[in-house]
Design a protein around this motif. Structure first.
Motif, PDB file in Angstrom:
ATOM      1  N   UNK A  10       0.937  -1.278   0.096  1.00 24.40           N
ATOM      2  CA  UNK A  10       0.002   0.144   0.025  1.00 24.40           C
ATOM      3  C   UNK A  10       0.949   1.328   0.084  1.00 24.40           C
ATOM      4  N   UNK A  11       2.030   1.208   0.744  1.00 24.44           N
ATOM      5  CA  UNK A  11       2.941   2.382   0.802  1.00 24.44           C
ATOM      6  C   UNK A  11       3.586   2.664  -0.560  1.00 24.44           C
ATOM      7  N   UNK A  12       4.021   1.533  -1.109  1.00 21.67           N
ATOM      8  CA  UNK A  12       4.558   1.835  -2.511  1.00 21.67           C
ATOM      9  C   UNK A  12       3.601   2.083  -3.712  1.00 21.67           C
ATOM     10  N   UNK A  13       2.462   1.719  -3.493  1.00 17.81           N
ATOM     11  CA  UNK A  13       1.274   2.101  -4.433  1.00 17.81           C
ATOM     12  C   UNK A  13       0.638   3.365  -4.123  1.00 17.81           C
ATOM     13  N   UNK A  14       0.982   4.112  -3.156  1.00 17.47           N
ATOM     14  CA  UNK A  14       0.637   5.328  -2.798  1.00 17.47           C
ATOM     15  C   UNK A  14      -0.711   5.539  -2.023  1.00 17.47           C
ATOM     16  N   UNK A  15      -1.255   4.161  -1.395  1.00 21.26           N
ATOM     17  CA  UNK A  15      -2.344   4.006  -0.613  1.00 21.26           C
ATOM     18  C   UNK A  15      -2.103   4.310   0.940  1.00 21.26           C
ATOM     19  N   UNK A  16      -1.649   5.467   1.254  1.00 22.87           N
ATOM     20  CA  UNK A  16      -1.103   5.739   2.426  1.00 22.87           C
ATOM     21  C   UNK A  16      -1.989   5.363   3.694  1.00 22.87           C
ATOM     22  N   UNK A  17      -3.279   5.604   3.231  1.00 28.15           N
ATOM     23  CA  UNK A  17      -4.220   5.364   4.453  1.00 28.15           C
ATOM     24  C   UNK A  17      -4.245   3.901   4.759  1.00 28.15           C
ATOM     25  N   UNK A  18      -4.351   3.139   3.785  1.00 25.77           N
ATOM     26  CA  UNK A  18      -4.230   1.518   4.167  1.00 25.77           C
ATOM     27  C   UNK A  18      -3.128   1.132   4.697  1.00 25.77           C
ATOM     28  N   UNK A  19      -1.901   1.677   4.246  1.00 27.74           N
ATOM     29  CA  UNK A  19      -0.723   1.471   4.502  1.00 27.74           C
ATOM     30  C   UNK A  19      -0.592   1.677   6.175  1.00 27.74           C
ATOM     31  N   UNK A  20      -1.037   2.955   6.698  1.00 29.87           N
ATOM     32  CA  UNK A  20      -0.922   3.433   7.940  1.00 29.87           C
ATOM     33  C   UNK A  20      -1.735   2.278   8.817  1.00 29.87           C
ATOM     34  N   UNK A  21      -2.980   2.018   8.210  1.00 27.64           N
ATOM     35  CA  UNK A  21      -4.051   0.936   8.932  1.00 27.64           C
ATOM     36  C   UNK A  21      -3.148  -0.268   9.283  1.00 27.64           C
ATOM     37  N   UNK A  22      -2.514  -0.689   8.167  1.00 22.59           N
ATOM     38  CA  UNK A  22      -1.989  -2.177   8.462  1.00 22.59           C
ATOM     39  C   UNK A  22      -0.638  -1.994   9.508  1.00 22.59           C
ATOM     40  N   UNK A  23       0.104  -0.996   9.406  1.00 21.91           N
ATOM     41  CA  UNK A  23       1.258  -0.901  10.291  1.00 21.91           C
ATOM     42  C   UNK A  23       1.041  -0.671  11.736  1.00 21.91           C
ATOM     43  N   UNK A  24      -0.322   0.028  11.821  1.00 22.61           N
ATOM     44  CA  UNK A  24      -0.698   0.194  13.271  1.00 22.61           C
ATOM     45  C   UNK A  24      -1.068  -0.867  13.885  1.00 22.61           C
TER      46      UNK A  24
END
Length: 438
Positions: free
Chosen positions: A73-87
């Motif tokens: 998600x981070x690499x594809x620019x979906x920062x909201x979902x990326x943050x949700x995963x890492x949280x």
């Protein structure tokens, strides 16, 4: 009755079939996880995302799945979902890795405050691994001082020469000059650190020994303990400490100290990496009988701005000193040792090579002695409030041989202009030494 029997048989059949379906889903999810990771390694992010999301839809719960989805998600620019995963990983053994990636996400969102907070969560764990070093490097880029190891020790030894040790006035027929050896030892570290809280200990020892003028030898021992708290971009501290000073190889004074302050890197004016701080301290001074005029209290308010941009660095410092001492009274004269002093310093640094630092400090101090002096002069008694204007200039060079050893050289000159001629003086000091950082 028949319908009730059919329903019971259906429920039993579904219960018997459920483990088979779950096992089949788990196997399929595991297969898709492996295929998704393989696609990710091959650089096919779109297929990797599809496979990993499919594994998640099948009910798979895996830290590897969560982490890899976060990265995609981070690499594809979906920062909201990326943050949700890492949280979801911040309370697991992958905590440091999760907060490091949350820091990268905050940077991508131009949230420097959030990025600093996330990277600090990584370095505060004190783990000696690559993730901690990467987080420290990111903090350095954001203007944070690179976090130090839990404990650090420093030692230095220098030889020097001073041309007016006793601060004799300009009108004196001669001065005292001599060579000296100067040594410094310091240790600092955290007795306790957990999350945003820390309890820090700092100890220092200093000595200057002259070749022949023993009466001017000086030694100092200092100990400070501080409680620290990090609040977003700010570091707050409060503590207690004390000093013991010897002069001429005899005890001169002891100090007990209360101090506190706040510092932040969120004070850059333009593109520079900066740090600002404001601190205050109050000291009670107990002098030996020979120096009892210095009994009393000393207060200081200190404000600093330090920055670096490319190969250049510099700073601005202002500090206010207020002294309330006993002062010195004789039968016929009175001398004040309680000035109100204001000092402004401008510093600059240049790094022509990565391991070489050349710098200088220009300072000006204005001191007003609130209680008037009463002096005997040929014309009678002179009553005057002493005013000193002191100009200082220092230049220094520091060449780092490796991570442990450095060669240092410096020169400092002082020129004090007083409205009482006996306090006019000039002094210059030169040193050359080596520093050891452990």
């Amino acid at each position: 009755m028949l319908l009730r029997i059919v329903n019971i048989l259906l429920v039993v059949w579904m219960a018997m079939l459920s483990p088979i379906v779950t096992a089949d889903n788990n196997a399929k999810a595991t297969s898709q996880l492996r295929a998704g990771i393989a696609a990710f390694k091959a650089g096919n992010l779109e297929r990797a995302q599809t496979l990993l999301e499919s594994a998640a839809d099948l009910g798979m719960q895996s830290r590897a799945l969560t982490y890899n989805l976060g990265v995609i998600y981070y690499k594809t620019g979906d920062l909201q979902n990326a943050e949700r995963m890492f949280r979801q990983l911040t309370e697991t053994r992958q905590r440091s890795l999760a907060f490091y990636n949350l820091g990268l996400i905050a940077l991508a969102q131009e949230d420097k405050s959030g990025a600093r907070a996330a990277f600090r969560e990584v370095v505060d764990t004190n783990d000696a691994d690559n993730v901690t070093r990467l987080a420290a490097a990111q903090l350095e880029k954001l203007g944070e001082t690179a976090p130090l190891p839990p404990w650090q020790a420093l030692g230095s030894l220098a030889a020097g020469y001073e041309d007016n040790i006793g601060l004799f006035p300009d009108e004196a027929a001669s001065t005292i000059e001599d060579s000296f050896l100067e040594s410094v030892a310091a240790v600092s570290g955290y007795l306790y650190r957990q999350g945003k809280h820390g309890f820090r200990l700092q100890g220092q020892a200093y000595a200057r020994e002259y070749d022949s003028e023993d009466e001017f030898n000086s030694q100092l021992v200092r100990l400070d303990t501080n409680w620290e708290y990090r609040l977003d971009d700010y570091r707050l501290y409060a503590g207690i400490g004390g000093d013991k000073l010897w002069y001429g190889d005899k005890p001169r004074e002891e100090r007990a100290r209360l101090s506190g302050g706040v510092s932040t890197p969120a004070c850059a004016i333009a593109e520079e990496r900066a740090r600002c701080s404001v601190s205050a301290r109050a000291e009670h001074v107990s002098a030996s009988s020979r120096y009892d005029a210095y009994d009393g209290r000393h207060y200081r308010l200190d404000a600093r701005y330090r920055a670096r941009l490319g190969d250049w660095g510099g700073g601005l410092r202002y500090y206010l000193d207020y002294d309330d001492r006993r002062n010195l009274a004789t039968e016929r004269e009175y001398f004040s040792v309680s000035p109100l002093g204001q000092t402004l310093e401008l510093s600059t640094r240049y790094y022509p090579l990565p391991d070489l630092e050349i710098g200088g400090v220009l300072g000006y101090r204005y001191s007003f002695y609130r209680t008037a002096h009463r002096l005997r002069i040929p014309e009678g008694t002179w009553i005057i409030n002493r005013i000193d204007k002191r100009l200082s200039l220092s230049v220094n060079a520091d060449y780092r041989i490796n991570d442990t050893f450095s060669v240092v050289a410096g020169w400092r000159g002082l020129h004090n202009n007083s409205n009482i001629p006996r306090y006019d003086y000039e002094r210059s000091t030169a040193t050359l030494g080596i520093t050891v950082l452990l």
